[in-house]
Design an enzyme around this catalytic site. Structure first.
Site, PDB file in Angstrom:
ATOM      1  N   TYR A  14      -3.464  16.541  12.319  1.00 43.18           N
ATOM      2  CA  TYR A  14      -3.353  15.302  11.317  1.00 43.18           C
ATOM      3  C   TYR A  14      -2.336  15.007  11.970  1.00 43.18           C
ATOM      4  CZ  TYR A  14      -5.214  11.223   9.064  1.00 43.18           C
ATOM      5  OH  TYR A  14      -5.551  10.291   8.372  1.00 43.18           O
ATOM      6  N   SER A  37      -4.835  26.591  15.522  1.00 38.77           N
ATOM      7  CA  SER A  37      -6.174  27.003  14.710  1.00 38.77           C
ATOM      8  C   SER A  37      -6.599  26.135  13.698  1.00 38.77           C
ATOM      9  CB  SER A  37      -5.117  28.106  13.215  1.00 38.77           C
ATOM     10  OG  SER A  37      -4.621  27.040  13.015  1.00 38.77           O
ATOM     11  N   SER A 128       1.638  18.337  -1.649  1.00 38.28           N
ATOM     12  CA  SER A 128       0.665  17.624  -1.886  1.00 38.28           C
ATOM     13  C   SER A 128       1.168  17.191  -3.944  1.00 38.28           C
ATOM     14  CB  SER A 128      -0.366  18.755  -1.777  1.00 38.28           C
ATOM     15  OG  SER A 128      -1.660  17.940  -2.354  1.00 38.28           O
ATOM     16  N   TYR A 153      -4.782  27.154  -2.376  1.00 34.74           N
ATOM     17  CA  TYR A 153      -4.027  26.459  -1.574  1.00 34.74           C
ATOM     18  C   TYR A 153      -2.890  25.638  -2.250  1.00 34.74           C
ATOM     19  CZ  TYR A 153      -3.336  21.453   0.554  1.00 34.74           C
ATOM     20  OH  TYR A 153      -2.532  20.282   1.035  1.00 34.74           O
ATOM     21  N   LYS A 157       1.750  25.877  -2.106  1.00 33.54           N
ATOM     22  CA  LYS A 157       2.386  24.077  -1.920  1.00 33.54           C
ATOM     23  C   LYS A 157       3.360  24.082  -3.624  1.00 33.54           C
ATOM     24  CE  LYS A 157       0.967  21.857   1.521  1.00 33.54           C
ATOM     25  NZ  LYS A 157       1.178  21.934   2.793  1.00 33.54           N
ATOM     26  N   ASN A 203     -13.183  15.559   3.988  1.00 30.00           N
ATOM     27  CA  ASN A 203     -11.913  14.609   3.761  1.00 30.00           C
ATOM     28  C   ASN A 203     -13.205  13.103   3.835  1.00 30.00           C
ATOM     29  OD1 ASN A 203      -9.677  15.808   2.977  1.00 30.00           O
ATOM     30  ND2 ASN A 203      -8.979  15.644   5.046  1.00 30.00           N
ATOM     31  N   ARG A 235      -9.154   7.822  -6.254  1.00 29.34           N
ATOM     32  CA  ARG A 235      -7.711   8.753  -5.898  1.00 29.34           C
ATOM     33  C   ARG A 235      -7.207   7.332  -4.698  1.00 29.34           C
ATOM     34  NH1 ARG A 235      -9.542  11.576  -7.840  1.00 29.34           N
ATOM     35  NH2 ARG A 235     -10.540  13.704  -7.129  1.00 29.34           N
ATOM     36  N   ARG A 298     -18.031  18.358  -8.168  1.00 29.07           N
ATOM     37  CA  ARG A 298     -17.775  19.023  -7.509  1.00 29.07           C
ATOM     38  C   ARG A 298     -16.932  19.620  -8.240  1.00 29.07           C
ATOM     39  NH1 ARG A 298     -15.661  17.732  -1.944  1.00 29.07           N
ATOM     40  NH2 ARG A 298     -13.870  16.312  -3.006  1.00 29.07           N
ATOM     41  N   GLY A 300     -13.962  21.670  -9.974  1.00 29.60           N
ATOM     42  CA  GLY A 300     -12.652  21.221  -9.509  1.00 29.60           C
ATOM     43  C   GLY A 300     -12.177  19.857  -9.278  1.00 29.60           C
TER      44      GLY A 300
END
Length: 340
Positions: A14, A37, A128, A153, A157, A203, A235, A298, A300
């Site tokens: 992306y 992938s 990130s 994840y 980073k 997302n 955000r 959610r 986290g």
């Protein structure tokens, strides 16, 4: 700098594909490295339509040292590398942490070793805002403390940044920048390339567009009881084309101005929008209702996160140019195309 070749790992993804376009627009010769992938080969057709040429591709796994090394043997005069290639699902990383550590850290180490062997000096790393965790003070600056993120994840980073920083300090010929993204949305205004989530989108905006297009029954808003004006998470959403242009700016800065071997920059708009604001703005821009329900929080999720991007303004001469309305309109235009 005589060579204009830039290797773009994950260049069919992306953000990577939009960056390939911007590199081409600014006179660089992007070279895509991707194993598809988490991307589709149809992206290459879109890139050819936009640029008018076939972008060179090496198909394979970036965590394979022999594969990466062979690319540098073939492309002997590479000027720099932009490293996107990584697994990126927060939820999946919690279920399969070893998969994420092995791939995300392994690919970076293989790349750095190949760059050293072939004397390629310049690296831009896709990082990130997750490295900041739940920041206590907003907006987030580059001096905001980096924490151990909740997800594997995010931790890859953080660790990747540490690896690059230490390598740049020890190997004086390496100069590197980590770009800490906030929340990229949108698509190329041509609607030729855009976000292509594999499976269920993780997302917000692609989930909205797929819901309105009929591919999903409804959107779930994860919590409406946060300490925010409307109860939903906030955000910092920026247009993917603006984000792509920042990578070109970062390369220019590395080539011409950066004195320190390693630096970091936030990339965001400088303000936040809530989930409900995004839904309402999408409905206003597109003229269609979003079918949604409110669910539980959610695990986290950080309640509020937005950037201070003054450092990128000052040193990279970068700032966002496209609006939230532009991004949502482009997202919907892209969704309409791929839904045909």
């Amino acid at each position: 700098m005589e060579s204009k070749k830039i290797i773009v790992t994950g260049g069919a993804g992306y953000i990577g594909s939009h960056t390939v376009v911007e590199l081409f627009n600014h006179g660089f010769e992007p070279i895509i490295v991707d194993n598809f992938s988490n991307s589709e080969k149809s992206v290459l057709v879109g890139l050819r339509e936009i640029t008018g040429r076939n972008i060179k591709l090496f198909e394979g796994d970036c965590s394979d040292p022999n594969f990466i090394n062979d690319i540098f043997k073939v492309e002997r005069d590479v000027a720099g590398v932009i490293h996107f290639a990584a697994y990126k699902s927060v939820g999946e990383s919690i279920k399969f942490p070893i998969k994420y550590y092995s791939n995300n850290l392994g690919s970076l180490c293989a790349l750095l070793e190949a760059m050293e062997q072939h004397q390629v000096r310049y690296l831009v790393f896709s990082s990130s805002c997750t490295v900041y965790g739940a920041a206590k003070k907003l907006p987030v600056t580059e001096n905001t403390p980096v924490v151990t993120p909740f997800s594997p994840y995010g931790n890859t980073k953080k660790i990747s940044e540490e690896i690059i920083s230490q390598e740049a300090q020890n190997r004086k010929q390496l100069k590197a920048i980590s770009l800490r993204y906030f929340n990229p949305i949108g698509a190329h205004p041509s609607a030729v390339i855009g976000e292509l989530p594999i499976g269920v989108p993780s997302n917000l905006v692609p989930y909205i567009t797929q819901t309105v297009a009929g591919a999903r029954n409804q959107l779930t808003v994860f919590g409406d009881d946060y300490n925010t004006p409307d109860g939903s998470c906030i955000r910092d959403y920026l247009h993917v084309v603006d984000l792509a242009k920042a990578h070109v700016k970062a390369l220019d800065y590395l080539f011409d101005q950066q004195e320190d071997p390693y630096d970091v920059f936030n990339l965001g708009t400088g303000h936040g929008n809530s989930v409900f604001q995004i839904i309402n703005e999408f409905e206003k821009v597109v003229g269609k209702k979003v079918n949604y329900v409110v669910g539980d929080r959610r695990t986290g999720d950080v309640p509020v996160m937005y950037a201070n991007a003054d450092k990128a303004h000052q040193f990279l001469d970068w700032r966002t140019e496209l609006s939230l309305e532009d991004a949502l309109a482009d997202s919907w235009r892209w969704q309409e195309k791929i839904s045909l």
